[in-house]
Design a protein around this motif. Structure first.
Motif, short mmCIF file in Angstrom:
data_model
loop_
_atom_site.label_atom_id
_atom_site.label_comp_id
_atom_site.label_asym_id
_atom_site.label_seq_id
_atom_site.Cartn_x
_atom_site.Cartn_y
_atom_site.Cartn_z
N MET A 1 22.46 35.24 20.64
CA MET A 1 21.90 33.89 20.62
C MET A 1 21.37 33.57 22.02
O MET A 1 22.11 33.13 22.90
N THR A 2 20.09 33.81 22.25
CA THR A 2 19.49 33.51 23.54
C THR A 2 19.32 32.01 23.71
O THR A 2 18.97 31.30 22.77
N ASP A 3 19.57 31.53 24.94
CA ASP A 3 19.33 30.13 25.30
C ASP A 3 20.18 29.14 24.51
O ASP A 3 19.71 28.08 24.12
N ILE A 4 21.43 29.46 24.29
CA ILE A 4 22.31 28.50 23.62
C ILE A 4 23.00 27.64 24.67
O ILE A 4 23.29 28.10 25.78
N THR A 5 23.23 26.38 24.35
CA THR A 5 23.99 25.48 25.21
C THR A 5 25.14 24.89 24.40
O THR A 5 24.92 24.28 23.36
N LEU A 6 26.35 25.10 24.90
CA LEU A 6 27.55 24.54 24.29
C LEU A 6 28.13 23.52 25.26
O LEU A 6 28.48 23.86 26.39
N MET A 7 28.24 22.27 24.82
CA MET A 7 28.75 21.22 25.69
C MET A 7 29.86 20.45 24.97
O MET A 7 29.66 19.95 23.87
N ASP A 8 31.04 20.39 25.62
CA ASP A 8 32.18 19.66 25.08
C ASP A 8 32.50 20.09 23.65
O ASP A 8 32.70 19.27 22.76
N ARG B 1 21.49 23.94 20.50
CA ARG B 1 22.24 23.00 21.33
C ARG B 1 23.39 22.45 20.50
O ARG B 1 23.16 21.85 19.45
N LEU B 2 24.62 22.65 20.97
CA LEU B 2 25.79 22.13 20.30
C LEU B 2 26.52 21.17 21.24
O LEU B 2 26.91 21.57 22.35
N GLN B 3 26.68 19.94 20.81
CA GLN B 3 27.34 18.92 21.63
C GLN B 3 28.47 18.28 20.82
O GLN B 3 28.27 17.82 19.70
N ARG B 4 29.65 18.27 21.41
CA ARG B 4 30.83 17.66 20.78
C ARG B 4 31.03 18.22 19.37
O ARG B 4 31.14 17.47 18.39
N VAL B 5 31.12 19.52 19.28
CA VAL B 5 31.39 20.20 18.01
C VAL B 5 32.84 20.68 18.02
O VAL B 5 33.26 21.41 18.92
N MET B 6 33.60 20.27 17.03
CA MET B 6 35.01 20.64 16.89
C MET B 6 35.17 21.60 15.72
O MET B 6 34.69 21.32 14.61
N VAL B 7 35.83 22.73 15.96
CA VAL B 7 36.16 23.67 14.89
C VAL B 7 37.68 23.82 14.87
O VAL B 7 38.30 24.18 15.86
N ASP B 8 38.28 23.54 13.71
CA ASP B 8 39.72 23.40 13.62
C ASP B 8 40.26 24.25 12.46
O ASP B 8 39.89 24.06 11.31
N ASN B 9 41.13 25.21 12.80
CA ASN B 9 41.87 25.99 11.80
C ASN B 9 40.97 26.66 10.77
O ASN B 9 41.05 26.41 9.56
N THR B 10 40.11 27.54 11.24
CA THR B 10 39.27 28.34 10.35
C THR B 10 39.94 29.69 10.11
O THR B 10 40.84 30.10 10.84
N GLY B 11 39.45 30.40 9.10
CA GLY B 11 40.03 31.70 8.78
C GLY B 11 39.58 32.81 9.70
O GLY B 11 40.26 33.83 9.83
N TRP B 12 38.43 32.63 10.34
CA TRP B 12 37.89 33.66 11.23
C TRP B 12 37.64 33.03 12.60
O TRP B 12 38.40 32.18 13.03
N HIS B 13 36.59 33.46 13.32
CA HIS B 13 36.30 32.87 14.61
C HIS B 13 35.96 31.39 14.47
O HIS B 13 35.41 30.96 13.45
N GLY B 14 36.24 30.65 15.52
CA GLY B 14 35.79 29.27 15.51
C GLY B 14 34.28 29.19 15.53
O GLY B 14 33.65 28.58 14.66
N MET B 15 33.67 29.80 16.54
CA MET B 15 32.21 29.89 16.63
C MET B 15 31.86 31.34 16.94
O MET B 15 32.38 31.91 17.90
N ALA B 16 30.99 31.92 16.14
CA ALA B 16 30.61 33.32 16.29
C ALA B 16 29.09 33.40 16.45
O ALA B 16 28.35 33.08 15.51
N PHE B 17 28.64 33.80 17.63
CA PHE B 17 27.21 33.87 17.91
C PHE B 17 26.84 35.32 18.23
O PHE B 17 27.40 35.93 19.13
#
Length: 601
Positions: free
Chosen positions: A287-294, A268-284
């Protein structure tokens, strides 16, 4: 004065870092002045006051009674594992100068373990010591400060790492509060924070229930490539990231992957900010049953969200902006078995990504459902626009893609420069099944683009299009509506006008199956070469009409259009695929004869 140690489990802590309170039978324990390094205490005595330098656990894993050095009320016990554990004398509750904070072990302050947080000192060992000595369900607290690290921090199962504040994006004129973990330029490792599964972590239980709350990771000083902000590999379950920011690392902001064929699960990821990374912001990866919110990914070196099979997952209210690759990329093999189904993406938006706003090229059978998608200015393509990019693109997807409402709005960079993009509002190429219910698609070249090689592409009735720049758009608010397969309409289908390039079938078994209900209504059939209706003039009572549409079953209906000569009875003969001949019983019949060709259903 010597204090008494040992006797029973309640009097000491020696444990692996998964929170189990135990020590192996026969384990040899040595005692130290610090959690890492320090001085070994060798001035010990057994229960009979005989001098000893170490203690051996009994066959039940219990530490026998012994006495520590004079005046020492607490020591770090080392059983040969990856870390030491704190042991207090059971004959005093006053603690001592060597002791961690008081007797409360479910809330540990990293400052009490030696962390400085001055944005200069390497605090890796101190923070890791606090994490290693926190019980399952406990919290390791990072007070306000800048904590520098030189190696990955590993959060054990069931432990929360909690800070005070997670900054988002840098704001001109505002100095970021010092409340972050910032790796040193000398950092060595694959991630700033790691979660280990039971294989790599050596845990006695499944690795699960880790937490990161109100923590920022700032990788601005990292130079080594491929350093992630947060990484997990293997069966690591039920992780929560809340109010977390990862910026300027050289790898991904958050990265999950396989270990010996097993994957992280149910995060569960809530209010996660990824800013100016060298690769993907979030790479899954799977990942079964993931929830991304805001959650938001901005300015990353590849895709904002790279999701390769996230069965039974939700992505709600997330944003992908100014990433070099796609904003949101739904990819990978989602399998064809029973599984847990596809993924729901709702209320998400994209803006000015280099490639597509959203790209779906996943394979398998689970449906991907996209609702209320808002895409803006994507397909930037290094400022050049074009490139075949779209706000929403489906390319070679074999998963069913079901889209509710989608809107696309084009534009240029914030300063008014570069080329208007995306090229297409929505583009579909080589897909098995895509259905788009409604939308408003404004793009530089075309709002809707069908490559023509999709097996089924369904376009809803309420999709408007615009092309060109936003200050001078060209409207196409009533484009053709393509419906592949059957369109079942309950009640009346009222059409002001209609065109058909295909065959019509009316299956009603009644006399008035086709009913022209308005007075003056009629049927018109085109005439001409090889037509199904026409007129021909008899000569000496006969005429042969060339017509390649005639079949062996054709019914030729004739009637006298204009009488001429001596009238007779009319009859017909046919040559399939070539012609038919009309003959009068009177050789002096010169009438103009009308004819219509019918086929049996």
């Amino acid at each position: 004065m010597r204090y008494e140690f040992g006797r029973g489990i309640a009097d000491y802590v020696v444990r692996p870092t998964d929170g189990l309170w135990s020590v192996a039978p026969g384990a040899v324990l040595t005692f130290w002045s610090a959690a890492d390094g320090g001085t070994q205490y060798t001035d010990l005595q057994d229960a009979l006051s005989t001098p000893i330098t170490q203690v051996t656990a009994d066959d039940q894993g219990l530490v026998p009674t012994f006495y520590g050095p004079d005046g020492v009320v607490g020591m770090w016990a080392d059983a040969g594992g990856v870390s030491r554990a704190w042991m207090e004398a059971h004959t005093t509750g006053t603690g001592g100068t060597d002791a961690p904070p008081g007797s409360v072990r479910d809330w540990l302050n990293v400052r009490d373990y030696g962390a400085v947080g001055d944005n200069v000192t390497d605090d890796t060992v101190a923070i890791q010591a606090a994490l290693n000595n926190c019980v399952m369900g406990g919290i390791v607290y990072l007070p306000v400060g800048g904590y520098r690290t030189s190696a990955p921090l590993t959060i054990p199962p069931g432990v929360t790492l909690q800070g005070t504040h997670s900054n988002l994006m840098a704001v001109p004129g505002l100095t970021d509060p010092q409340c972050y973990i910032k790796p040193l330029a000398s950092f060595v490792g694959d991630a700033v924070i790691s979660f280990l599964d039971e294989i790599d972590g050596g845990y006695a239980t499944i690795s699960a229930e880790h937490r990161i709350v109100s923590v920022m990771i700032d990788g601005a000083d990292v130079t080594a490539p491929g350093v992630d902000g947060v990484r997990a590999a293997g069966n690591i379950q039920n992780v929560q990231l809340r109010d977390v920011t990862v910026r300027r690392v050289t790898g991904a902001g958050v990265h999950t992957e396989a270990n010996e064929g097993k994957f992280p699960y149910s995060w569960r990821l809530q209010r996660v900010m990824v800013d100016n990374t060298g690769w993907h912001g979030m790479a899954f990866e799977v990942m079964t049953d993931i929830t991304l919110m805001d959650c938001q990914a901005i300015g990353c070196g590849a895709s904002g969200f790279e999701i390769a099979n996230a069965a039974n997952s939700h992505m709600l209210g997330c944003r992908a902006e100014w990433n070099v690759g796609n904003g949101i990329h739904i990819t990978g093999d989602w399998a064809v078995g029973t599984g847990s189904g596809g993924m729901l993406i709702g209320g998400c938006s994209t803006d000015r990504n280099g490639a597509n706003g959203v790209l779906v090229d996943a394979t398998g059978n689970p449906p991907i459902q996209i609702e209320n998608l808002h895409v803006r200015r994507d397909g930037r393509n290094n400022g050049a626009g074009g490139g075949g990019y779209a706000g929403l693109a489906c390319d070679g997807a074999t998963v069913p893609v079901l889209v509710g409402m989608v809107t696309c709005y084009p534009g240029v960079d914030d300063d008014g420069t570069q080329t208007n993009s995306p090229e297409f509002g929505a583009r579909f190429t080589g897909c098995t099944y895509v259905s788009v219910d409604s939308g408003f698609l404004h793009a530089a070249t075309a709002g809707w683009s069908d490559a023509g090689d999709n097996t089924i592409l369904r376009r809803g009735l309420n999709i408007a299009e615009r092309t060109g720049p936003t200050n001078a758009p060209v409207d196409a608010f009533a484009p053709p509506t393509d419906v592949a397969g059957n369109l079942n309409v309950g009640g009346y289908a009222a059409l002001a006008s209609g065109q058909s390039a295909g065959q019509w079938n009316i299956w009603a078994g009644q006399a008035k199956a086709l009913n022209l209900g308005g007075a003056g209504g009629g049927i018109a059939i085109a005439e001409g070469a090889n037509a199904r209706m026409g007129v021909s003039t008899l000569a000496a009572g006969t005429v042969t009409v060339a017509n390649t549409s005639v079949t062996a079953n054709t019914r030729v209906a004739t009637f006298r259009q204009a009488a001429g000569g001596t009238l007779g009875h009319l009859s017909t003969t046919k040559v399939a695929g070539t012609s038919f001949t009309i003959t009068s019983s009177s050789n002096a019949d010169t009438s103009v004869v009308g004819w219509v060709l019918y086929e049996p259903a």
